[in-house]
Design a protein around this motif. Structure first.
Motif, PDB file in Angstrom:
ATOM      1  N   THR A  96       3.851   2.698 -16.025  1.00 48.10           N
ATOM      2  CA  THR A  96       3.674   4.086 -16.439  1.00 48.10           C
ATOM      3  C   THR A  96       2.215   4.486 -16.264  1.00 48.10           C
ATOM      4  O   THR A  96       1.314   3.660 -16.394  1.00 48.10           O
ATOM      5  N   GLY A  97       2.003   5.778 -15.950  1.00 45.82           N
ATOM      6  CA  GLY A  97       0.645   6.284 -15.870  1.00 45.82           C
ATOM      7  C   GLY A  97       0.378   7.068 -14.601  1.00 45.82           C
ATOM      8  O   GLY A  97       1.296   7.609 -13.975  1.00 45.82           O
ATOM      9  N   SER A  98      -0.899   7.131 -14.217  1.00 44.54           N
ATOM     10  CA  SER A  98      -1.356   7.919 -13.077  1.00 44.54           C
ATOM     11  C   SER A  98      -2.426   7.143 -12.321  1.00 44.54           C
ATOM     12  O   SER A  98      -3.108   6.291 -12.887  1.00 44.54           O
ATOM     13  N   TYR A  99      -2.584   7.473 -11.042  1.00 40.77           N
ATOM     14  CA  TYR A  99      -3.654   6.880 -10.245  1.00 40.77           C
ATOM     15  C   TYR A  99      -3.925   7.740  -9.021  1.00 40.77           C
ATOM     16  O   TYR A  99      -3.084   8.518  -8.565  1.00 40.77           O
ATOM     17  N   SER A 100      -5.143   7.606  -8.508  1.00 44.33           N
ATOM     18  CA  SER A 100      -5.545   8.285  -7.277  1.00 44.33           C
ATOM     19  C   SER A 100      -5.945   7.237  -6.255  1.00 44.33           C
ATOM     20  O   SER A 100      -6.418   6.152  -6.617  1.00 44.33           O
ATOM     21  N   TYR A 101      -5.774   7.567  -4.975  1.00 44.86           N
ATOM     22  CA  TYR A 101      -6.138   6.620  -3.929  1.00 44.86           C
ATOM     23  C   TYR A 101      -6.515   7.345  -2.644  1.00 44.86           C
ATOM     24  O   TYR A 101      -6.034   8.435  -2.357  1.00 44.86           O
ATOM     25  N   ASP A 102      -7.418   6.728  -1.901  1.00 45.80           N
ATOM     26  CA  ASP A 102      -7.788   7.190  -0.569  1.00 45.80           C
ATOM     27  C   ASP A 102      -6.884   6.520   0.440  1.00 45.80           C
ATOM     28  O   ASP A 102      -6.534   5.342   0.297  1.00 45.80           O
ATOM     29  N   THR A 103      -6.505   7.268   1.480  1.00 42.79           N
ATOM     30  CA  THR A 103      -5.747   6.684   2.578  1.00 42.79           C
ATOM     31  C   THR A 103      -6.455   6.972   3.886  1.00 42.79           C
ATOM     32  O   THR A 103      -7.067   8.034   4.072  1.00 42.79           O
ATOM     33  N   PHE A 104      -6.385   6.007   4.780  1.00 39.73           N
ATOM     34  CA  PHE A 104      -6.832   6.187   6.166  1.00 39.73           C
ATOM     35  C   PHE A 104      -5.705   5.676   7.041  1.00 39.73           C
ATOM     36  O   PHE A 104      -5.277   4.534   6.912  1.00 39.73           O
ATOM     37  N   ILE A 105      -5.202   6.529   7.916  1.00 46.14           N
ATOM     38  CA  ILE A 105      -4.106   6.165   8.803  1.00 46.14           C
ATOM     39  C   ILE A 105      -4.543   6.451  10.229  1.00 46.14           C
ATOM     40  O   ILE A 105      -5.009   7.555  10.540  1.00 46.14           O
ATOM     41  N   GLU A 106      -4.409   5.448  11.091  1.00 50.00           N
ATOM     42  CA  GLU A 106      -4.710   5.632  12.507  1.00 50.00           C
ATOM     43  C   GLU A 106      -3.534   5.126  13.324  1.00 50.00           C
ATOM     44  O   GLU A 106      -3.096   3.986  13.161  1.00 50.00           O
ATOM     45  N   ALA A 107      -3.022   5.993  14.207  1.00 54.01           N
ATOM     46  CA  ALA A 107      -1.878   5.634  15.046  1.00 54.01           C
ATOM     47  C   ALA A 107      -2.015   6.346  16.378  1.00 54.01           C
ATOM     48  O   ALA A 107      -2.221   7.569  16.421  1.00 54.01           O
ATOM     49  N   GLY A 108      -1.904   5.585  17.450  1.00 51.83           N
ATOM     50  CA  GLY A 108      -1.962   6.187  18.778  1.00 51.83           C
ATOM     51  C   GLY A 108      -3.241   6.942  19.041  1.00 51.83           C
ATOM     52  O   GLY A 108      -3.231   7.959  19.734  1.00 51.83           O
ATOM     53  N   GLY A 109      -4.347   6.482  18.477  1.00 52.15           N
ATOM     54  CA  GLY A 109      -5.631   7.141  18.694  1.00 52.15           C
ATOM     55  C   GLY A 109      -5.868   8.349  17.818  1.00 52.15           C
ATOM     56  O   GLY A 109      -6.914   8.995  17.911  1.00 52.15           O
ATOM     57  N   ILE A 110      -4.919   8.680  16.962  1.00 49.71           N
ATOM     58  CA  ILE A 110      -5.073   9.817  16.052  1.00 49.71           C
ATOM     59  C   ILE A 110      -5.247   9.280  14.637  1.00 49.71           C
ATOM     60  O   ILE A 110      -4.490   8.419  14.189  1.00 49.71           O
ATOM     61  N   SER A 111      -6.246   9.788  13.928  1.00 49.99           N
ATOM     62  CA  SER A 111      -6.503   9.299  12.574  1.00 49.99           C
ATOM     63  C   SER A 111      -6.412  10.438  11.570  1.00 49.99           C
ATOM     64  O   SER A 111      -6.596  11.612  11.903  1.00 49.99           O
ATOM     65  N   GLN A 112      -6.115  10.057  10.336  1.00 53.89           N
ATOM     66  CA  GLN A 112      -6.000  11.018   9.242  1.00 53.89           C
ATOM     67  C   GLN A 112      -6.502  10.365   7.972  1.00 53.89           C
ATOM     68  O   GLN A 112      -6.184   9.201   7.691  1.00 53.89           O
ATOM     69  N   GLN A 113      -7.289  11.095   7.196  1.00 52.93           N
ATOM     70  CA  GLN A 113      -7.776  10.615   5.906  1.00 52.93           C
ATOM     71  C   GLN A 113      -7.324  11.579   4.821  1.00 52.93           C
ATOM     72  O   GLN A 113      -7.216  12.777   5.047  1.00 52.93           O
ATOM     73  N   ASP A 114      -7.092  11.028   3.647  1.00 59.57           N
ATOM     74  CA  ASP A 114      -6.641  11.887   2.552  1.00 59.57           C
ATOM     75  C   ASP A 114      -6.931  11.193   1.228  1.00 59.57           C
ATOM     76  O   ASP A 114      -7.112   9.979   1.172  1.00 59.57           O
ATOM     77  N   ASN A 115      -6.991  11.981   0.163  1.00 55.93           N
ATOM     78  CA  ASN A 115      -7.056  11.453  -1.186  1.00 55.93           C
ATOM     79  C   ASN A 115      -5.893  12.044  -1.947  1.00 55.93           C
ATOM     80  O   ASN A 115      -5.701  13.261  -1.958  1.00 55.93           O
ATOM     81  N   LEU A 116      -5.095  11.179  -2.538  1.00 54.87           N
ATOM     82  CA  LEU A 116      -3.882  11.618  -3.216  1.00 54.87           C
ATOM     83  C   LEU A 116      -3.914  11.167  -4.674  1.00 54.87           C
ATOM     84  O   LEU A 116      -4.468  10.106  -4.988  1.00 54.87           O
ATOM     85  N   THR A 117      -3.305  11.967  -5.539  1.00 59.89           N
ATOM     86  CA  THR A 117      -3.176  11.622  -6.954  1.00 59.89           C
ATOM     87  C   THR A 117      -1.703  11.700  -7.339  1.00 59.89           C
ATOM     88  O   THR A 117      -1.035  12.700  -7.046  1.00 59.89           O
ATOM     89  N   LEU A 118      -1.212  10.659  -7.972  1.00 59.55           N
ATOM     90  CA  LEU A 118       0.150  10.646  -8.488  1.00 59.55           C
ATOM     91  C   LEU A 118       0.078  10.577 -10.010  1.00 59.55           C
ATOM     92  O   LEU A 118      -0.627   9.736 -10.564  1.00 59.55           O
TER      93      LEU A 118
END
Length: 201
Positions: A96-118
């Motif tokens: 139970t609870g909440s957390y935030s995390y950074d993501t870095f995804i790279e696929a096929g030369g394309i990258s994406q960064q994000d910060n998400l909170t659940l």
């Protein structure tokens, strides 16, 4: 797209790749007895109680051999803030609870960064231990990755765990390589994950 994920971690945990096979398993009665005895309460006594999440990190590399060439996808996940707990009984756990995390995804030369909170994350499941390994049915974490194949993040996962000498710090770790073959396509999934928890007294 949203899907549940462990300790281990994967997590995380966070986190493993599994294939399902319909082949019969070889076993003997001694092995069955060993498995049945491995999850007695004395093995799990140190886990029982409530643990606060301190941090988690996951590094997943998916290398697929396709007719058009090799496709490599890398996913990096790292916690940024945590207000999250796991509570173990002798055979089950709840989260139970909440957390935030950074993501870095790279696929096929394309990258994406994000910060998400659940927030208001809850979960439950059962677990077994064998030595310093823990296998969970159910996930410790939820994750959200838009447009990413998450077949590697399954609810049933096995990882290593350790508890500090003073009994106050619990660490789950996973370092696993899985090879999958489907309709002539080969995939290698490498996962390195760790989550750290502090005992609530």
């Amino acid at each position: 797209m949203k899907k549940s994920l462990l300790p281990f971690l994967s997590l995380f945990i966070l986190l493993s790749a599994f294939t399902c096979e319909n082949e019969p398993l070889d076993y003997d009665q001694e092995s069955i007895n060993s498995i049945n005895n491995s999850n007695n309460s004395s093995n799990n006594t140190d886990l029982v109680g409530t643990w606060d999440l301190v941090s988690f990190d996951v590094d997943m590399l998916n290398s697929a051999t396709l007719p058009s060439g090799d496709m490599i996808t890398e996913i990096l996940v790292s916690s940024t803030s945590t207000d999250y707990q796991v509570t173990f009984t002798e055979t089950e756990f709840t989260t139970t609870g909440s957390y935030s995390y950074d993501t870095f995804i790279e696929a096929g030369g394309i990258s994406q960064q994000d910060n998400l909170t659940l927030t208001d994350v809850t979960g439950s499941g059962s677990y077994t231990t064998d030595g310093n390994e823990i296998t969970t049915e159910g996930a410790f974490f939820d994750f959200s990755f838009e447009g990413v194949d998450q077949s590697a993040f399954e609810d049933n996962q096995t990882s290593n765990y350790s508890i500090s000498a003073d009994g106050q710090t619990l660490t789950f770790s996973q370092n696993q390589t899985t090879l999958q073959s489907n309709n002539g396509f080969e995939t290698e999934i490498d996962i390195v994950a760790e989550s750290i928890w502090q005992k609530v007294n």
